[in-house]
Write an enzyme that holds these catalytic residues in place. Sequence first.
Site, mmCIF file in Angstrom:
data_model
loop_
_atom_site.group_PDB
_atom_site.id
_atom_site.type_symbol
_atom_site.label_atom_id
_atom_site.label_comp_id
_atom_site.label_asym_id
_atom_site.label_seq_id
_atom_site.Cartn_x
_atom_site.Cartn_y
_atom_site.Cartn_z
ATOM 1 N N GLU A 1 -33.442 -86.578 -30.296
ATOM 2 C CA GLU A 1 -34.690 -87.254 -30.661
ATOM 3 C C GLU A 1 -35.827 -86.749 -29.783
ATOM 4 O O GLU A 1 -35.783 -86.950 -28.562
ATOM 5 C CB GLU A 1 -34.528 -88.773 -30.530
ATOM 6 C CG GLU A 1 -33.521 -89.321 -31.515
ATOM 7 C CD GLU A 1 -33.434 -90.839 -31.532
ATOM 8 O OE1 GLU A 1 -34.128 -91.495 -30.720
ATOM 9 O OE2 GLU A 1 -32.685 -91.370 -32.366
ATOM 10 N N HIS B 1 -37.000 -93.395 -35.442
ATOM 11 C CA HIS B 1 -36.443 -94.420 -34.543
ATOM 12 C C HIS B 1 -37.415 -95.581 -34.360
ATOM 13 O O HIS B 1 -37.854 -95.906 -33.250
ATOM 14 C CB HIS B 1 -36.078 -93.827 -33.183
ATOM 15 C CG HIS B 1 -35.036 -94.626 -32.454
ATOM 16 N ND1 HIS B 1 -34.144 -94.069 -31.573
ATOM 17 C CD2 HIS B 1 -34.737 -95.958 -32.483
ATOM 18 C CE1 HIS B 1 -33.348 -95.010 -31.080
ATOM 19 N NE2 HIS B 1 -33.698 -96.176 -31.617
#
Length: 299
Positions: A255, A273
């Site tokens: 990420e 996210h």
Amino acid sequence: MKVLVCDKTEKECIEQMRAAGLTVDTNFEITPEELMTVLPAYDVAVVRSRTKIRQPLIDVCPNLKVIVRGGVGLDTIDVDYARSKGIEVRNTPLASSDSVAELAIGYMFMLARSLYKASATMKAEKWDKKSFEGDEIGGKTLGLIGVGNIGKAVVRRALALGMTVLAYDPYVKELPGVKLVSLDELLAQADYISLHLPKTKESANMIGAEQFAKMKTGVRIINCARGGIINDEALLEALNSGKVAGAALDVYSEEPPTDWRLPKHENVICSPHIGASTKEGQGRVGAEVAQIVIEFSKK
């Protein structure tokens, strides 16, 4: 007591801690290199998902007494090592549960009705009505892998929608309205599978080629838990073969991702996210962080 808030946190949370007599500094963009020189002067570190606290950082922080993670997962912190050094590690497991649960349910509706694709055709000025016959959520079987606080919040919503709910969680012995089953049973019976468990050594890559082979053809997968629980290559293969009709992802092995094949897949809908990113959820997280830090300061 000196507190360093390393990631974006509600202003009210920070003011509550200051009002309690704590010295609170903020640096929402602090880098790992800066932390090595700055954090040693502090007693408390407040972090979210961006900031990682690993063993080398812990080793240079002799004053650190507590690490507070605003959120559920603790995979960004070397928890056992911190505790071995006498540092308390806390999180806010309840504060964002409803926010994440609503995203998971919302993703089920999007997958069932191909809403992303339908919206894209309209933006392209196409009236492609015949291509979007969808499915109803009611009457379908939802398989939940993990039924902690977030999983239970999903259960309440899914039952209200008329879904049959199965769950696999070795730590739960009974849950009203839910049939607890083995992982293999869940994989074989579920029309939708939603993940709500932490990433650990045991759960990493727990959904791979072998598990996809046991699923119904046309199953839909939702992951708002942690990246890396589903094997990326296996999911890509299952999407390409049609075994998985659609996937919704809020989390990724890296990420932000460096491999964009999954986010760009035509049968994947995704977000960066944002499971806990609601005004209400962030407010609850901030309030709980402040409460934890203030209570700790009184010990």
